[in-house]
Design a protein around this motif. Sequence first.
Motif, PDB file in Angstrom:
ATOM      1  N   ARG A 151       1.319   3.340  -3.416  1.00  0.00           N
ATOM      2  CA  ARG A 151      -0.097   3.824  -4.202  1.00  0.00           C
ATOM      3  C   ARG A 151       0.395   4.987  -5.191  1.00  0.00           C
ATOM      4  O   ARG A 151      -0.285   5.231  -6.400  1.00  0.00           O
ATOM      5  N   PHE A 152       1.020   5.804  -4.714  1.00  0.00           N
ATOM      6  CA  PHE A 152       1.463   7.147  -5.528  1.00  0.00           C
ATOM      7  C   PHE A 152       2.386   6.769  -6.681  1.00  0.00           C
ATOM      8  O   PHE A 152       2.117   7.129  -7.861  1.00  0.00           O
ATOM      9  N   HIS A 202       0.580  -1.498   0.126  1.00  0.00           N
ATOM     10  CA  HIS A 202       0.011  -0.067   0.118  1.00  0.00           C
ATOM     11  C   HIS A 202       0.938   1.232  -0.141  1.00  0.00           C
ATOM     12  O   HIS A 202       0.458   2.137  -0.435  1.00  0.00           O
ATOM     13  N   HIS A 203       2.008   1.061   0.257  1.00  0.00           N
ATOM     14  CA  HIS A 203       3.026   2.339   0.452  1.00  0.00           C
ATOM     15  C   HIS A 203       3.326   2.839  -1.075  1.00  0.00           C
ATOM     16  O   HIS A 203       3.855   3.843  -1.390  1.00  0.00           O
ATOM     17  N   PHE A 243       8.224   1.808  -0.625  1.00  0.00           N
ATOM     18  CA  PHE A 243       7.708   0.620  -1.561  1.00  0.00           C
ATOM     19  C   PHE A 243       8.789  -0.041  -2.664  1.00  0.00           C
ATOM     20  O   PHE A 243       8.987  -1.097  -2.851  1.00  0.00           O
ATOM     21  N   GLU A 258       6.667   7.560   1.147  1.00  0.00           N
ATOM     22  CA  GLU A 258       5.755   6.081   0.667  1.00  0.00           C
ATOM     23  C   GLU A 258       6.560   5.521  -0.552  1.00  0.00           C
ATOM     24  O   GLU A 258       6.516   4.296  -0.692  1.00  0.00           O
ATOM     25  N   SER A 259       6.953   6.265  -1.725  1.00  0.00           N
ATOM     26  CA  SER A 259       7.569   5.459  -2.789  1.00  0.00           C
ATOM     27  C   SER A 259       8.860   5.126  -2.527  1.00  0.00           C
ATOM     28  O   SER A 259       9.239   3.948  -2.857  1.00  0.00           O
ATOM     29  N   SER A 318       2.369  -1.369 -12.377  1.00  0.00           N
ATOM     30  CA  SER A 318       1.166  -2.115 -11.890  1.00  0.00           C
ATOM     31  C   SER A 318       0.892  -3.309 -12.938  1.00  0.00           C
ATOM     32  O   SER A 318       0.640  -4.333 -12.488  1.00  0.00           O
ATOM     33  N   GLN A 363       4.859  12.022  -0.163  1.00  0.00           N
ATOM     34  CA  GLN A 363       4.543  11.041  -1.367  1.00  0.00           C
ATOM     35  C   GLN A 363       6.310  10.236  -1.439  1.00  0.00           C
ATOM     36  O   GLN A 363       6.237   9.319  -2.184  1.00  0.00           O
ATOM     37  N   LEU A 390       2.521   3.700  -8.165  1.00  0.00           N
ATOM     38  CA  LEU A 390       1.736   2.769  -9.059  1.00  0.00           C
ATOM     39  C   LEU A 390       0.696   3.705  -9.952  1.00  0.00           C
ATOM     40  O   LEU A 390       0.616   3.471 -11.076  1.00  0.00           O
ATOM     41  N   ALA A 391       0.242   4.963  -9.507  1.00  0.00           N
ATOM     42  CA  ALA A 391      -0.503   5.686 -10.060  1.00  0.00           C
ATOM     43  C   ALA A 391       0.108   6.814 -11.161  1.00  0.00           C
ATOM     44  O   ALA A 391      -0.345   6.822 -12.023  1.00  0.00           O
TER      45      ALA A 391
END
Length: 227
Positions: free
Chosen positions: A96-97, A93-94, A193, A189-190, A106, A186, A99-100
């Motif tokens: 999410r940014f 879940h970390h 991940f 988080e990235s 993805s 952000q 992957l978007a």
Amino acid sequence: MASAVSLLLLSSPRPLSRAVPVPALRSQARLPLLLGHAGETALGVGATRARLLAPPPRASNPNNDNDNSGAVEAPDRLVAAVAYLYPFLDGVHHGRFLLAQFPLFSTLLSPLAPAARLFRSSPLTPFLLFLTLYFAVVRNQQAFSRFVRFNAMQAVALDVLLIFPDLLVQSFAPSTGVGIGFELFQSMESTVFLFLLVCLVYGGGACLLGKTPRLPIVADAAERQVM
């Protein structure tokens, strides 16, 4: 009667051999000891020369951290590689940014989507997997080799480290999607991940090749836990 007895005593045969003097017996008993000591000395000198001429023995590798692809069996490689899915699925879940922003990630990770949905199907699933890895694999010396237990312990220690970014997310998550605070959040988080993704690729790939990966931060902790 007395004359007959005297005649018998005088006519008794002499012994065939004379008694050996005591000093001669001692010298003969001492002779084998001297010869044996000399033989042992000669053997010791020969063994010492053989050790000096022999090539030095190869150093053993108890940590099993080199290329041991010929010693690790295929089931052990597979179990050790699958263990690294646990911290990655727990911290996916970390990303999410990331992957978007980059749909390529993805697409590459789409084969893991069923495992991620199963992992998130119940709040107890991560905890049960933690107990299974630690008590049924890491502490089970009879059923699993040290190669499997070491890699499972690295995966468990890596998942424990996720407590810190999770606490930061819950405590300092920005309320708005703009500003420098959101950009720092952000980036953090990235980074988490990408670190988990690198550990999954490196750890799982090395295990499939029969090599022992040593992940940063957690390798020494895993070494202390695995006997």
